[in-house]
Structures are given as C-alpha cells and as structure tokens.
Design an enzyme around this catalytic site. Sequence first.
Site, PDB file in Angstrom:
ATOM      1  N   TRP A 240       0.826  -1.208   0.000  1.00  0.00           N
ATOM      2  CA  TRP A 240       0.000   0.000   0.000  1.00  0.00           C
ATOM      3  C   TRP A 240       0.856   1.252   0.000  1.00  0.00           C
ATOM      4  O   TRP A 240       0.533   2.235  -0.679  1.00  0.00           O
ATOM      5  CB  TRP A 240      -0.998  -0.035   1.164  1.00  0.00           C
TER       6      TRP A 240
ATOM      7  N   ASP B  37      -1.107   7.321   6.002  1.00  0.00           N
ATOM      8  CA  ASP B  37      -2.215   6.432   5.677  1.00  0.00           C
ATOM      9  C   ASP B  37      -2.426   5.532   6.885  1.00  0.00           C
ATOM     10  O   ASP B  37      -1.599   4.672   7.184  1.00  0.00           O
ATOM     11  CB  ASP B  37      -1.859   5.607   4.435  1.00  0.00           C
TER      12      ASP B  37
ATOM     13  N   LYS C 112     -11.507  -1.156   7.952  1.00  0.00           N
ATOM     14  CA  LYS C 112     -10.806  -2.001   8.923  1.00  0.00           C
ATOM     15  C   LYS C 112     -11.388  -1.797  10.330  1.00  0.00           C
ATOM     16  O   LYS C 112     -11.940  -2.716  10.899  1.00  0.00           O
ATOM     17  CB  LYS C 112      -9.304  -1.689   8.927  1.00  0.00           C
TER      18      LYS C 112
END
Lengths: 306, 306
Positions: B45, B115, B139
């Site tokens: 990511w 992030d 999440k």
Amino acid sequence: MLENYGTFGRRIRSAVLGGGASLQFYMIPANLLINKANYVSTGVWAKKALKEAKFVGNVNVIASSEDKNFNYIPQNIAVEQDADYIHFTTNNTIYGTEFKENQVPNAGKVPLISDMSSDLFALKRDFSKYSLIYAGAQKNIGPAGVTLVVIKKSLLENSRKELPSMINYQTHINDDSMFNTPPAFPIYVVGRTFKWIMKQGGLEVIEENNYKKANVLYDYMDANNDFYKPTVTSKDDRSLMNVTFNLNSPELEAKFIEEAKKRYNMTNLKGHRSVGGVRASIYNACPIEWVEALVKFMEEFKAENK
Amino acid sequence: MLENYGTFGRRIRSAVLGGGASLQFYMIPANLLINKANYVSTGVWAKKALKEAKFVGNVNVIASSEDKNFNYIPQNIAVEQDADYIHFTTNNTIYGTEFKENQVPNAGKVPLISDMSSDLFALKRDFSKYSLIYAGAQKNIGPAGVTLVVIKKSLLENSRKELPSMINYQTHINDDSMFNTPPAFPIYVVGRTFKWIMKQGGLEVIEENNYKKANVLYDYMDANNDFYKPTVTSKDDRSLMNVTFNLNSPELEAKFIEEAKKRYNMTNLKGHRSVGGVRASIYNACPIEWVEALVKFMEEFKAENK
C-alpha cells in the site's frame, strides 16, 4: 438488465465506483478529452460537468437553455463531428426538464455520453446508442455512495493512457471494479433494487407508472393554470421525476409548502433556491398514491386561496 | 473524538469522501506535491501511494524495507527538510509490520502525512503532530465506501489551487464534505462505531485490548518457534492488527489453514499471495476469545504434526 433494453451485450464494461457522479465529471474528460468535447448546458449539474471538462481541454457548448433559466430542452442540437464526445444530462432535477429518448442529440459518429443520475431506470432508453452512461445511485437505483458507469469497450481505444490509477477507467475495468475496496453495502442494495425493478415488470412497467404519476400532476395543473403554473411549458420537455411549478406569488408558495407539511406531513416540496417555487420529486420509489394525495391537497388549497 | 487524543482542536478540518484510500493516494500529491515529496516504502500500500505521487512530481523514497520483503520497520528515517511533505503507512497489512508511535519518522518542520487505513483508532497516537491523516473505513471504523481525511488547516496554505473540484481538498472543506452527495449509510455506521469506541473506554482501553490480543499470539509463537515462526522478528515492529507467521513448509501451512476451517470454521487465515504463510487479522472488532481459540487450535495442530 441492460441487455434486455439495448444491444450492448459483450461490448460493454460496467464499473461501480465511489466518489459520486461528481468524480465522473472529471474522469470523463481526463480519459477522453484529447482535442475537444461538446457539452449541452441544461442546468446546474450539466454546468458542473462542463466546468470540470474545462480543466482538461477545449470544450464547446453546442446548446444551452440558460437564456430562459433552463426551462426547456434545446432542439435540433448539432454535434460537431470532430468532437471527442458529446456530453449531456438526461434529467435536470432543479429545473424539471428531461430529455425523452426522441429528444436526445443525434451524435452521428461522435461518442454519446450521458449523466443519467436522476432518471436511469426510470424510463426506457435505447442504451445501445450510448458510449458511456453514468449515474450516482441515490435517485432510482440505491443508496448514496456508489456510482454506476457503463462504458462501451471501443470508447477507450483512443483514451489518454497516462493517468493516475484511480482516475483511469482502464484500471477499474482491469480490476473488475475492485482496484479499491468497493462500497459493498451500497452495491448490495443496488442489486436488490435491480431485482425489484425486474419484479415490477422491468422498465416497460416502471416507465408506464412514471408517466401515470407525472401526468396526474401535470394534467391537474394544466387544467388549473390560473392557480398552478408548471415552470416547463412545453409538454415534451417536462421531467417525469421532478415536477416544478409556481403559484401566483412567493408568499402563496411559502404558505402552500407550509400547509402541505402541517396538514399531511408532505415535506421537501420547496423548489431549489436557484429557482424558487415548488418541486415535487417523484422518483421510482414514490407510489402513485402519494402523487394523488398531493393533488388532493392542491385542490383543497386552491379552493381556500383562489 | 480526536480532540481527546491530540491538540488539533479548531485547527483541523475533517472530510468524509468516497473513492477509498486509493483516491487519496492521488489527491495528496495533486494538492501538495509542488517541489518534491518524501515517501517511506514499507509494503504494497505504501508503494501504491508512491506510484500515484510519481504521476504528479518528484518523489524521494527516503526509507524502505523492501530488501527483506518488508518484514521490518525502517529505523532513524531522515526526512529531507525541504520536502513538501513526508508520507508513510502506519500499518502494513500484508507484511504484519506497524509503526508504533515512537517509531514514527521525526518530520521536523515537514508536514507529516499518514495512511492509517488499517490501524486508525486501534491504538493511541499523538495526532497533533500529523498534518494529514486518512483512512479507508473498512478495517476499524465502519463499512467500505467512506474514507476519513483529517487535515490541519495550515497545510493547504501552500497547496496547488488549480485543480478539478473533486480532487481539490479545499472544495470538500468549503462544502463541509457535501460537494457531492456523501455516502450517508456508511457515514452513519462510522458514527455508531465511534460511539462504540467511546463506550469501550476510548483509545486507552482499545489499545490495551489490542496489545493483549496480539500478545496472546506472539507470546505463544515465541515460545513455540520451532513450529510457528512470526515473519516479523523484531518485537517492536510487529503489527497489532495483522499477525503473520510461517510454519516449516508450505504444505504444512496449507494443512493448517485447511484444518482451521474444517474443525473450527476459522476462515481467511491464508497469508496474502505475495508472502504466503498464515495471517490472522485481529482488528478492533475481533474479541480476545477468538484469538484464544486460534491459539488453542495452534497447540492442538502442533501436537499432532510436530
């Protein structure tokens, strides 16, 4: 479902994206505007789409109804045959106008692109003639948070290739709309809504109901236009989704809206602040009984205030 | 809630946007990368964020753990003091590493951007030192389809002004996150989740529980590392959210995953295809009882297969 109403078949890809129709306003020109694009200006949303295209390149506004505060659908729109695409908005929620399928610009060989956010699956269309259609879900197809984009594969042959991944349609096509985690719950509800549409009898029946609903209102107003004045005078141009009208003064309109709420708990009848007046939004989910109840109140209110 | 854990107060704006963290990968450099940006590369990511920044301008990767397949958190990261910002990813879901707050790069005067998609509100952080944090909801904070972005107002003083509306943070700030129709239902659930977090006792208690949960697993494996081998050897670098480990052979790992499902219906234990092995994701919503049940199965499986 589209297959039943057009001839797209295997030549299309559809994607479900977040970010709303507003992100499409930018993604369309980012991917497709290389030389110039044609835009039709029929209201606030059409102009928003136009504004984002101007960030990318040359845009010609080939038709507009702004001269009469967007209260009609432009006729005989001439599409420039060397344009990369032509973009128009099928239904204009604020102004109560709507392109019926026979009013859609004849694009010739130019890709036809349409924002159908507020009337997708409210009426039949010849989907086969469109190269890209898109719609934020929250009017007729599901909850806010998901946008349906349907693209004819051939449209991307000449598209811009160097783009940030999220902005590039090819990314979403390659990853089957799962480049980013998709908005799963809104998509689920969209699926349920599609099943509901099929259960109603498909777009054939949905369209018939929507005409019935809208005509209950329009017919009553046309017979009582000393008191209720539809803002869209041309019958062909009137929206099936958003019925906009004026009374004889802003004060009377305010009283109408207030009484509708007080007596029958009918809310959200106030017209958009840019046009004033009254607006009845009667999307797919609104049953005809609600429209009939509104007309009943309109009769009552007229009798008391004429 | 942030106010309780930092000193942002009135100097921040938060926005809820669609399009996922992936859209932020582009929006951050589009708004903020003028001269150069610093990125830390600690997993898939982090690299995706980096890739999108390269579309916009100059990027220096100032630290990376790619040399050891991302199985550690880089130490002593030197941030270039003339960078527009530094970007890093707090938790790396695939590789099982996580920047604890004391491992976060010292950015000096450079805006710190993170992030936090996979560990926001899983542990306490000093939010006051961040200029921008973002997190896809799915999440720890709610259903897929909404992204939380929190921006220190001063960050936008030197931002790029000429941008498509949806890409421009200023648009969303000006319109209070309602430039486009926001994903209402996912936002509602996020609100409910925030209330749940407060009811648990806030981040203090949540963090404590998450350490307890993760340690049940890590402690067991450290005592049984002839059979179960955590992929992240440095204890400080281990993720509280994603516990990754190997067994002595891929065949044994496949058997472990199969038996876990067959005996106890424990699913999704397979490691990401890029690393293999086993991964237990134990986000906020996972109770400690589930972790204990996994360890019980691990004991059982070891006894049978050692």
